[in-house]
Design a protein around this motif. Structure first.
Motif, PDB file in Angstrom:
ATOM      1  N   GLU A 204       0.827  -1.204   0.000  1.00 58.62           N
ATOM      2  CA  GLU A 204       0.000   0.000   0.000  1.00 58.62           C
ATOM      3  C   GLU A 204       0.861   1.254   0.000  1.00 58.62           C
ATOM      4  N   ASP A 205       1.950   1.235   0.770  1.00 57.28           N
ATOM      5  CA  ASP A 205       2.839   2.393   0.813  1.00 57.28           C
ATOM      6  C   ASP A 205       3.549   2.590  -0.524  1.00 57.28           C
ATOM      7  N   GLU A 206       3.989   1.498  -1.118  1.00 58.78           N
ATOM      8  CA  GLU A 206       4.699   1.616  -2.396  1.00 58.78           C
ATOM      9  C   GLU A 206       3.761   2.144  -3.483  1.00 58.78           C
ATOM     10  N   LEU A 207       2.522   1.681  -3.471  1.00 58.93           N
ATOM     11  CA  LEU A 207       1.543   2.197  -4.424  1.00 58.93           C
ATOM     12  C   LEU A 207       1.310   3.683  -4.193  1.00 58.93           C
ATOM     13  N   ALA A 208       1.217   4.094  -2.939  1.00 60.93           N
ATOM     14  CA  ALA A 208       1.011   5.509  -2.631  1.00 60.93           C
ATOM     15  C   ALA A 208       2.199   6.353  -3.093  1.00 60.93           C
ATOM     16  N   ILE A 209       3.418   5.822  -2.961  1.00 60.11           N
ATOM     17  CA  ILE A 209       4.613   6.549  -3.411  1.00 60.11           C
ATOM     18  C   ILE A 209       4.576   6.743  -4.923  1.00 60.11           C
ATOM     19  N   LEU A 210       4.240   5.676  -5.645  1.00 61.23           N
ATOM     20  CA  LEU A 210       4.163   5.773  -7.105  1.00 61.23           C
ATOM     21  C   LEU A 210       3.099   6.791  -7.524  1.00 61.23           C
ATOM     22  N   LYS A 211       1.939   6.760  -6.865  1.00 62.95           N
ATOM     23  CA  LYS A 211       0.870   7.700  -7.210  1.00 62.95           C
ATOM     24  C   LYS A 211       1.262   9.134  -6.886  1.00 62.95           C
ATOM     25  N   TYR A 212       2.003   9.312  -5.797  1.00 63.24           N
ATOM     26  CA  TYR A 212       2.422  10.662  -5.418  1.00 63.24           C
ATOM     27  C   TYR A 212       3.338  11.267  -6.477  1.00 63.24           C
ATOM     28  N   HIS A 213       4.289  10.481  -6.945  1.00 62.07           N
ATOM     29  CA  HIS A 213       5.252  10.991  -7.924  1.00 62.07           C
ATOM     30  C   HIS A 213       4.699  10.997  -9.342  1.00 62.07           C
ATOM     31  N   LEU A 214       3.790  10.068  -9.652  1.00 63.55           N
ATOM     32  CA  LEU A 214       3.249   9.949 -11.013  1.00 63.55           C
ATOM     33  C   LEU A 214       1.724   9.914 -10.964  1.00 63.55           C
ATOM     34  N   PRO A 215       1.095  11.030 -10.624  1.00 58.43           N
ATOM     35  CA  PRO A 215      -0.364  11.032 -10.501  1.00 58.43           C
ATOM     36  C   PRO A 215      -1.087  10.795 -11.821  1.00 58.43           C
ATOM     37  N   PHE A 216      -0.374  10.935 -12.933  1.00 59.35           N
ATOM     38  CA  PHE A 216      -0.989  10.752 -14.249  1.00 59.35           C
ATOM     39  C   PHE A 216      -0.958   9.297 -14.709  1.00 59.35           C
ATOM     40  N   ALA A 217      -0.297   8.407 -13.976  1.00 60.71           N
ATOM     41  CA  ALA A 217      -0.208   6.997 -14.377  1.00 60.71           C
ATOM     42  C   ALA A 217      -1.555   6.308 -14.168  1.00 60.71           C
ATOM     43  N   ASP A 218      -1.926   5.415 -15.102  1.00 58.96           N
ATOM     44  CA  ASP A 218      -3.213   4.724 -14.971  1.00 58.96           C
ATOM     45  C   ASP A 218      -3.085   3.529 -14.033  1.00 58.96           C
ATOM     46  N   ASP A 219      -4.205   3.042 -13.574  1.00 55.29           N
ATOM     47  CA  ASP A 219      -4.237   1.991 -12.556  1.00 55.29           C
ATOM     48  C   ASP A 219      -3.574   0.702 -13.024  1.00 55.29           C
ATOM     49  N   GLU A 220      -3.759   0.342 -14.301  1.00 57.24           N
ATOM     50  CA  GLU A 220      -3.181  -0.909 -14.794  1.00 57.24           C
ATOM     51  C   GLU A 220      -1.657  -0.880 -14.722  1.00 57.24           C
ATOM     52  N   ALA A 221      -1.067   0.214 -15.180  1.00 63.22           N
ATOM     53  CA  ALA A 221       0.396   0.336 -15.138  1.00 63.22           C
ATOM     54  C   ALA A 221       0.894   0.386 -13.696  1.00 63.22           C
ATOM     55  N   LEU A 222       0.148   1.065 -12.829  1.00 65.66           N
ATOM     56  CA  LEU A 222       0.529   1.115 -11.418  1.00 65.66           C
ATOM     57  C   LEU A 222       0.518  -0.276 -10.798  1.00 65.66           C
ATOM     58  N   ASP A 223      -0.525  -1.045 -11.079  1.00 62.50           N
ATOM     59  CA  ASP A 223      -0.629  -2.393 -10.512  1.00 62.50           C
ATOM     60  C   ASP A 223       0.495  -3.293 -11.017  1.00 62.50           C
ATOM     61  N   LEU A 224       0.797  -3.214 -12.306  1.00 62.07           N
ATOM     62  CA  LEU A 224       1.887  -4.020 -12.851  1.00 62.07           C
ATOM     63  C   LEU A 224       3.202  -3.685 -12.150  1.00 62.07           C
ATOM     64  N   THR A 225       3.434  -2.408 -11.937  1.00 61.93           N
ATOM     65  CA  THR A 225       4.690  -1.974 -11.327  1.00 61.93           C
ATOM     66  C   THR A 225       4.780  -2.402  -9.869  1.00 61.93           C
ATOM     67  N   VAL A 226       3.699  -2.224  -9.127  1.00 56.85           N
ATOM     68  CA  VAL A 226       3.711  -2.591  -7.714  1.00 56.85           C
ATOM     69  C   VAL A 226       3.879  -4.090  -7.541  1.00 56.85           C
ATOM     70  N   GLU A 227       3.183  -4.882  -8.365  1.00 53.45           N
ATOM     71  CA  GLU A 227       3.324  -6.335  -8.268  1.00 53.45           C
ATOM     72  C   GLU A 227       4.756  -6.766  -8.560  1.00 53.45           C
ATOM     73  N   PHE A 228       5.368  -6.138  -9.559  1.00 55.42           N
ATOM     74  CA  PHE A 228       6.767  -6.448  -9.879  1.00 55.42           C
ATOM     75  C   PHE A 228       7.681  -6.115  -8.707  1.00 55.42           C
ATOM     76  N   LEU A 229       7.515  -4.925  -8.137  1.00 51.97           N
ATOM     77  CA  LEU A 229       8.378  -4.505  -7.041  1.00 51.97           C
ATOM     78  C   LEU A 229       8.191  -5.382  -5.807  1.00 51.97           C
ATOM     79  N   GLN A 230       6.947  -5.688  -5.466  1.00 48.99           N
ATOM     80  CA  GLN A 230       6.697  -6.495  -4.275  1.00 48.99           C
ATOM     81  C   GLN A 230       7.269  -7.904  -4.424  1.00 48.99           C
ATOM     82  N   LYS A 231       7.167  -8.466  -5.616  1.00 55.27           N
ATOM     83  CA  LYS A 231       7.751  -9.793  -5.827  1.00 55.27           C
ATOM     84  C   LYS A 231       9.268  -9.740  -5.739  1.00 55.27           C
ATOM     85  N   SER A 232       9.863  -8.678  -6.288  1.00 51.42           N
ATOM     86  CA  SER A 232      11.324  -8.556  -6.221  1.00 51.42           C
ATOM     87  C   SER A 232      11.783  -8.395  -4.772  1.00 51.42           C
ATOM     88  N   HIS A 233      11.015  -7.655  -3.951  1.00 51.48           N
ATOM     89  CA  HIS A 233      11.366  -7.527  -2.530  1.00 51.48           C
ATOM     90  C   HIS A 233      11.273  -8.895  -1.845  1.00 51.48           C
TER      91      HIS A 233
END
Length: 327
Positions: A204-233
């Motif tokens: 949830e925090d990582e998603l909030a960080i991405l939205k804060y810096h890139l408010p114009f990004a759509d939900d699908e791209a945000l979800d793909l990015t967060v899932e990738f990052l969480q799996k890598s962690h």
């Protein structure tokens, strides 16, 4: 002396120390919003508290993987204290005079003395962040030893002055762990306490960080990015939130580059992932397996004979043992 007076105004351009005029650095003006991990923010504030007469603030070292937000944490803490922030970027060729006062030629052939961000923070009662401090050599660190203990001063040989830190001066050091860093001597590490470790954010925090810096990004791209990052962690790989921001930025730019022939969102995202982080990032499980093997996780223990004989060589000293085991 300056340390006993009120802090200089943040817009002051010069300060005089023992008859020497110093030209000050400008404070950092970047925003510093810290999202999630409130505990580590409370810890850095605790380090900078003075709880009684004779007490002094601590100089913590902020440790974590590159791109995880160590600098942002320090910026946010300084902003919450309403103090000017000065950032000094440490490098392998940083010299002691670079950290303190640098002489430069002035008009008419004279000499002007420029105070570093560190010295400016000392004189103005600000916060200084020594960014990536373990990229500096011991020679540079040695010049800061008296500043980082109870003495709280530094000596500039070039300007011939002793610089006393104002009571409001605070400092922190960020450190990365990679092959390009120096081993910091123990007498310096004992002055950089405590160690505050910054971990990867929750989903949830990582998603909030991405939205804060890139408010114009759509939900699908945000979800793909967060899932990738969480799996890598989860797999203990080194991809950071900063990496995710770069992937997302490039994917959004690819989508916007040609509105008449748009690229599919998932195709643009995968292209951005590979372009920013490399082909290996497309298969995190395989990359994690390679990392484990490189660290010895999948290696078979070697005996002395393995250095001189091939495993199938009948002269291998362990060959008879294997035959005995088969029997």
């Amino acid at each position: 002396m300056i340390r006993d007076s009120a802090p200089l105004p943040t817009d002051a351009r010069t300060a005089e120390v023992d008859g020497v005029t110093l030209h000050l650095s400008r404070p950092d003006a970047s925003e510093g919003k810290w999202i999630g991990q409130d505990e580590v923010l409370k810890q850095i504030h605790a380090c900078w508290l003075v709880v009684g007469e004779g007490d002094r603030p601590l100089t913590p070292r902020l440790v974590g993987t590159p791109g995880i937000g160590k600098t942002t944490l320090a910026v946010a803490a300084a902003r919450q204290r309403n103090q000017p922030l000065y950032i000094y970027q440490c490098t392998a060729d940083t010299r002691p005079e670079d950290l303190l006062i640098t002489p430069v030629l002035a008009e008419g052939g004279g000499i002007k003395y420029h105070a570093s961000p560190l010295v400016t923070a000392m004189l103005t009662g600000g916060v200084c962040l020594l960014d990536e401090g373990n990229r500096m050599s011991e020679k540079s660190w040695a010049s800061l030893a008296p500043l980082l203990d109870h003495r709280r001063y530094a000596e500039s040989v070039i300007a011939g002055v002793t610089l006393h830190a104002h009571d409001d001066f605070r400092c922190a050091v960020t450190m990365n762990a990679d092959e390009s860093t120096f081993e910091i001597p123990d007498y310096i590490l004992s002055r950089l306490q405590p160690t505050l470790t910054i971990g990867h954010p929750e989903r949830e925090d990582e998603l909030a960080i991405l939205k804060y810096h890139l408010p114009f990004a759509d939900d699908e791209a945000l979800d793909l990015t967060v899932e990738f990052l969480q799996k890598s962690h989860e797999l203990k790989l080194d991809f950071s939130t900063r990496d995710g921001l770069n992937v997302l930025r490039y994917a959004m730019k690819r989508l916007a580059a040609d509105p008449e022939h748009p690229v599919a969102k998932d195709v643009a995202w995968r292209e951005a992932l590979i372009a920013c982080l490399g082909e290996e990032a497309a298969d995190l499980d395989d990359l994690a397996g390679k990392k484990r093997r490189s660290l010895g996780g999948g290696a078979v223990p070697m005996g002395l004979g393995d250095f001189f004989f091939d495993p199938d060589d009948p002269l291998h000293p362990d060959a008879d043992d294997e035959d005995d085991d088969d029997d």
